[in-house]
Design a protein around this motif. Structure first.
Motif, PDB file in Angstrom:
ATOM      1  N   HIS A 100       0.806  -1.213   0.000  1.00 13.63           N
ATOM      2  CA  HIS A 100       0.000   0.000   0.000  1.00 13.63           C
ATOM      3  C   HIS A 100       0.844   1.270   0.000  1.00 13.63           C
ATOM      4  N   LEU A 101       2.153   1.116   0.004  1.00 14.63           N
ATOM      5  CA  LEU A 101       3.054   2.260   0.090  1.00 14.63           C
ATOM      6  C   LEU A 101       3.862   2.421  -1.189  1.00 14.63           C
ATOM      7  N   SER A 102       4.381   3.615  -1.379  1.00 14.70           N
ATOM      8  CA  SER A 102       5.268   3.840  -2.518  1.00 14.70           C
ATOM      9  C   SER A 102       6.625   3.203  -2.221  1.00 14.70           C
ATOM     10  N   GLY A 103       7.389   3.000  -3.251  1.00 15.57           N
ATOM     11  CA  GLY A 103       8.726   2.440  -3.078  1.00 15.57           C
ATOM     12  C   GLY A 103       9.594   3.307  -2.196  1.00 15.57           C
ATOM     13  N   LEU A 104       9.438   4.611  -2.335  1.00 12.24           N
ATOM     14  CA  LEU A 104      10.212   5.527  -1.509  1.00 12.24           C
ATOM     15  C   LEU A 104       9.866   5.350  -0.034  1.00 12.24           C
ATOM     16  N   ALA A 105       8.576   5.208   0.281  1.00 16.47           N
ATOM     17  CA  ALA A 105       8.157   5.027   1.670  1.00 16.47           C
ATOM     18  C   ALA A 105       8.681   3.708   2.238  1.00 16.47           C
ATOM     19  N   VAL A 106       8.691   2.658   1.440  1.00 14.77           N
ATOM     20  CA  VAL A 106       9.198   1.364   1.906  1.00 14.77           C
ATOM     21  C   VAL A 106      10.700   1.438   2.148  1.00 14.77           C
ATOM     22  N   SER A 107      11.415   2.107   1.266  1.00 13.38           N
ATOM     23  CA  SER A 107      12.862   2.216   1.463  1.00 13.38           C
ATOM     24  C   SER A 107      13.185   3.080   2.678  1.00 13.38           C
ATOM     25  N   VAL A 108      12.400   4.119   2.927  1.00 11.23           N
ATOM     26  CA  VAL A 108      12.595   4.935   4.126  1.00 11.23           C
ATOM     27  C   VAL A 108      12.299   4.097   5.369  1.00 11.23           C
ATOM     28  N   ALA A 109      11.244   3.276   5.320  1.00  8.45           N
ATOM     29  CA  ALA A 109      10.916   2.412   6.460  1.00  8.45           C
ATOM     30  C   ALA A 109      12.050   1.427   6.738  1.00  8.45           C
ATOM     31  N   ALA A 110      12.601   0.837   5.692  1.00  2.34           N
ATOM     32  CA  ALA A 110      13.721  -0.091   5.878  1.00  2.34           C
ATOM     33  C   ALA A 110      14.934   0.641   6.444  1.00  2.34           C
ATOM     34  N   GLY A 111      15.173   1.836   5.957  1.00  2.00           N
ATOM     35  CA  GLY A 111      16.275   2.640   6.481  1.00  2.00           C
ATOM     36  C   GLY A 111      16.084   2.988   7.948  1.00  2.00           C
ATOM     37  N   LEU A 112      14.850   3.286   8.335  1.00  2.00           N
ATOM     38  CA  LEU A 112      14.563   3.595   9.735  1.00  2.00           C
ATOM     39  C   LEU A 112      14.754   2.376  10.631  1.00  2.00           C
ATOM     40  N   VAL A 113      14.395   1.203  10.130  1.00  2.00           N
ATOM     41  CA  VAL A 113      14.631  -0.021  10.904  1.00  2.00           C
ATOM     42  C   VAL A 113      16.125  -0.207  11.124  1.00  2.00           C
ATOM     43  N   LEU A 114      16.914  -0.069  10.060  1.00  2.00           N
ATOM     44  CA  LEU A 114      18.364  -0.226  10.187  1.00  2.00           C
ATOM     45  C   LEU A 114      18.968   0.849  11.092  1.00  2.00           C
ATOM     46  N   LEU A 115      18.461   2.067  10.992  1.00  2.00           N
ATOM     47  CA  LEU A 115      18.920   3.137  11.867  1.00  2.00           C
ATOM     48  C   LEU A 115      18.582   2.824  13.324  1.00  2.00           C
TER      49      LEU A 115
END
Length: 119
Positions: free
Chosen positions: A83-98
């Motif tokens: 349900h999210l854009s690719g940009l939102a998913v990549s930001v979410a993955a980045g936030l998890v790693l952060l």
């Protein structure tokens, strides 16, 4: 000391998968992610964290809870990724790693890494 060689491969595959997903998102950041993009981005981040957890378990004989939480978070985000854009998913993955990096940094301040046991 003999470490598990697959730990390094998991980390490498995770980084390459995430990079492939991010490269594709850079071309079309607003496009919704499909199963393949979700697997590349979130699965890649999860694989990296699994590999890093295995390595730390092999070397320091402990399982880092921040990595376990990070893997659970990437799995939990997967159903919402469609349900999210690719940009939102990549930001979410980045936030998890952060979040994992911050958690490890805080843990290191409280308790330094022990010297690996020699075999």
């Amino acid at each position: 000391m003999q470490t598990n060689p697959y730990a390094h491969w998991l980390m490498i595959v995770g980084v390459v998968a995430t990079a492939a997903g991010i490269e594709r998102i850079m071309d079309q950041p607003g496009e919704r992610t499909g199963a393949t993009m979700t697997a590349l981005i979130l699965g890649g981040a999860g694989l990296f964290l699994c590999g890093r957890a295995v390595l730390e378990h092999e070397v320091y004989e402990r399982l880092p809870m921040s990595h376990v939480i990070g893997v659970v978070a990437t799995v939990a985000l997967a159903p919402f990724a469609a349900h999210l854009s690719g940009l939102a998913v990549s930001v979410a993955a980045g936030l998890v790693l952060l979040g994992v990096a911050v958690g490890e940094s805080l843990r290191m301040r409280r308790r330094p890494v022990p010297v690996p046991a020699s075999s």
